[in-house]
Design a protein around this motif. Structure first.
Motif, PDB file in Angstrom:
ATOM      1  N   ALA A  64     -11.451 -46.205  12.607  1.00 41.12           N
ATOM      2  CA  ALA A  64     -12.445 -45.557  13.053  1.00 41.12           C
ATOM      3  C   ALA A  64     -12.975 -46.177  14.250  1.00 41.12           C
ATOM      4  O   ALA A  64     -13.421 -45.518  15.064  1.00 41.12           O
ATOM      5  CB  ALA A  64     -13.605 -45.620  11.909  1.00 41.12           C
ATOM      6  N   ALA A  65     -13.113 -47.674  14.328  1.00 38.17           N
ATOM      7  CA  ALA A  65     -13.362 -48.444  15.357  1.00 38.17           C
ATOM      8  C   ALA A  65     -12.500 -48.177  16.614  1.00 38.17           C
ATOM      9  O   ALA A  65     -13.209 -48.045  17.701  1.00 38.17           O
ATOM     10  CB  ALA A  65     -13.686 -49.980  15.050  1.00 38.17           C
ATOM     11  N   GLY A 122     -11.039 -45.335  17.059  1.00 41.81           N
ATOM     12  CA  GLY A 122     -11.197 -44.002  17.647  1.00 41.81           C
ATOM     13  C   GLY A 122     -12.468 -43.884  18.360  1.00 41.81           C
ATOM     14  O   GLY A 122     -12.459 -43.257  19.595  1.00 41.81           O
ATOM     15  N   SER A 123     -13.522 -44.735  18.048  1.00 41.98           N
ATOM     16  CA  SER A 123     -14.692 -44.885  18.821  1.00 41.98           C
ATOM     17  C   SER A 123     -14.463 -45.469  20.241  1.00 41.98           C
ATOM     18  O   SER A 123     -14.841 -45.038  21.343  1.00 41.98           O
ATOM     19  CB  SER A 123     -15.889 -45.729  18.066  1.00 41.98           C
ATOM     20  N   ARG A 124     -13.554 -46.523  20.252  1.00 43.60           N
ATOM     21  CA  ARG A 124     -13.192 -47.430  21.576  1.00 43.60           C
ATOM     22  C   ARG A 124     -12.320 -46.136  22.424  1.00 43.60           C
ATOM     23  O   ARG A 124     -12.604 -46.084  23.634  1.00 43.60           O
ATOM     24  CB  ARG A 124     -12.083 -48.311  21.313  1.00 43.60           C
ATOM     25  N   ASN A 150     -12.735 -43.010  22.275  1.00 41.16           N
ATOM     26  CA  ASN A 150     -13.849 -41.894  22.958  1.00 41.16           C
ATOM     27  C   ASN A 150     -14.472 -42.612  23.985  1.00 41.16           C
ATOM     28  O   ASN A 150     -14.911 -42.182  25.171  1.00 41.16           O
ATOM     29  CB  ASN A 150     -14.723 -41.659  21.944  1.00 41.16           C
ATOM     30  N   GLU A 151     -14.746 -43.756  23.836  1.00 42.93           N
ATOM     31  CA  GLU A 151     -15.480 -44.501  24.921  1.00 42.93           C
ATOM     32  C   GLU A 151     -14.641 -44.563  26.243  1.00 42.93           C
ATOM     33  O   GLU A 151     -15.022 -44.359  27.447  1.00 42.93           O
ATOM     34  CB  GLU A 151     -15.762 -45.987  24.681  1.00 42.93           C
TER      35      GLU A 151
END
Length: 436
Positions: free
Chosen positions: A367-368, A370-372, A374-375
């Motif tokens: 999940a982390a 995936g967040s990165r 997206n960033e």
């Protein structure tokens, strides 16, 4: 003023040279599309264009870093997806191993399959990128992240760092995760404490993973390891014969219920709580000495005298230790006695819980990631917009106005032709022409 023929020739030549130079310069502007060919054309615009070009080049490097970050994060996400699939397979095998109808040969077969999963998991943990850097070694990319075996255990050789890339003027982004964070430092048990059966148990008691109803009380009140110990009163000195009692004992051997040394039977007997299989045992007491850990455990089966179950707070366990413990337990398990069956059940239950914890940890890391990712996508969009702005700024500073340039080119051609024609006419003027 006296004007000589030499002056006429020099003036005509200089005029044509000047016009020719201007015509050539304008022609170069038209052919190159650039208004500012040298800093002398427009010193202010040339200086500004240099600044914008430098900013554009830096922005291009950020774009390259963003592409590298996307590749690195994508590779890590793929490896962790494979690790999650392996954990799913391990869980299915653990559930199968808990079947009481299996014999020793069946369990050995399952253990062999788990050994293959262990090796594959170790391979994923030691995965490398295209440049040969170990993905999960932290900042020690050239060092193999993990080493070890099922029997000898696995050790981590990297560090806790995360490799980062500069993706914008003000932002760095982690493009890796340490092996400690992914495979090693995983909460054991239910996340607050881990339960286990005593090594010398002879009864058929099986403990669950326990539950915490009030995390704040657990964190504030728990002072260390706790044990649930059992005593079967065969004589009926405390009540009906063959009643099973339990005591909660701290790491110093004292009963939590009385604050004194835990003892069985007699006047100072601390085993006064009747055990009922399948009923939660609260880790609390309202009478003096009052305590409340905000948690409970449930034990099933028939514990024997001196059987115990430990409650160990704050533990972590690697995914490799979880798999190793299950493999070794299946290979050495003996279900010929109730105690052997109970131990296997406890080991399988513990393995299932810890596999779930490892899977949950990997999902959190994914999940982390995936967040990165997206960033990075968001920064790439900003980067693209900046690049367009830089190109527009450079165009405004450097690019030629074709309408104006072509008009100037035509005008200069006409002027040069007129100069050439007039020079030819003027150069023929001489008094000697009219002297007979």
């Amino acid at each position: 003023m006296r004007i000589s023929s030499g002056m006429i020739f020099d003036a005509g030549l200089n005029s044509m040279n000047t016009l020719t130079d201007s015509l050539l310069h304008t022609q170069q502007q038209v052919s190159s599309g650039r208004r500012v060919l040298t800093p002398a054309d427009d010193p202010v615009a040339a200086a500004s264009a240099l600044d914008v070009t430098q900013a554009s080049n830096i922005n291009a490097q950020y774009a390259l870093n963003q592409n590298n970050a996307t590749s690195a994060l994508g590779l890590e996400a793929t490896q962790l997806s494979s690790a999650g699939n392996l954990l799913t397979q391990a869980k299915q095998l653990a559930v199968q191993a808990g079947n009481a109808t299996l014999n020793s040969s069946d369990r050995t077969t399952i253990a062999t399959q788990l050994r293959a999963i262990f090796d594959q998991m170790l391979g994923i943990a030691n995965a490398q990128d295209s440049s040969g850097q170990y993905l999960f070694a932290g900042n020690k990319g050239s060092t193999q992240a993990f080493s070890g075996t099922v029997e000898g255990g696995v050790s981590y050789n990297g560090d806790n760092g995360q490799r980062k890339l500069q993706l914008s003027a003000s932002q760095q982004l982690a493009v890796s995760d340490s092996g400690n964070a992914v495979f090693q430092n995983i909460a054991a048990g239910n996340g607050y404490f881990a339960t286990a059966n005593g090594s010398g148990n002879s009864g058929s008691g099986v403990i669950d993973v326990g539950s915490v109803s009030d995390p704040a009380k657990w964190i504030a009140s728990n002072k260390g390891n706790t044990q649930v110990k059992f005593w079967v009163d065969t004589t009926g000195s405390n009540g009906p014969p063959n009643t099973t009692y339990y005591d909660l004992v701290d790491s110093g051997g004292n009963s939590l219920y009385t604050g004194t040394a835990s003892t069985q039977g007699g006047g100072t007997n601390t085993y006064t709580h009747v055990y009922t299989g399948g009923q939660p045992i609260p880790l609390s007491q309202t009478a003096a000495p009052a305590f409340d850990y905000g948690a409970s455990v449930t034990i099933t089966g028939a514990p024997a005298t001196n059987d115990s179950f430990s409650i160990s707070p704050g533990k972590t366990q690697s995914v490799f230790a979880t798999l190793s413990n299950l493999i070794l337990s299946l290979e050495s398990a003996s279900t010929a006695t109730p105690a052997g069956s109970a131990k296997l059940s406890n080991d399988v239950s513990s393995a299932l819980t810890n596999i779930d914890q490892a899977d949950s940890n990997i999902l959190s890391v994914q999940a982390a990631i995936g967040s990165r990712q997206n960033e990075v996508t968001s920064l790439a969009s900003v980067n693209s917009s900046l690049n367009l702005q830089y190109q527009q700024s450079l165009s405004g500073l450097q690019d030629v106005n074709y309408t104006q340039a072509v008009s100037d080119l035509t005008r200069l051609q006409t002027q040069l032709q007129a100069a050439q024609k007039s020079f030819a006419m003027v150069s023929q003027l001489s008094l000697f022409t009219y002297i007979p």
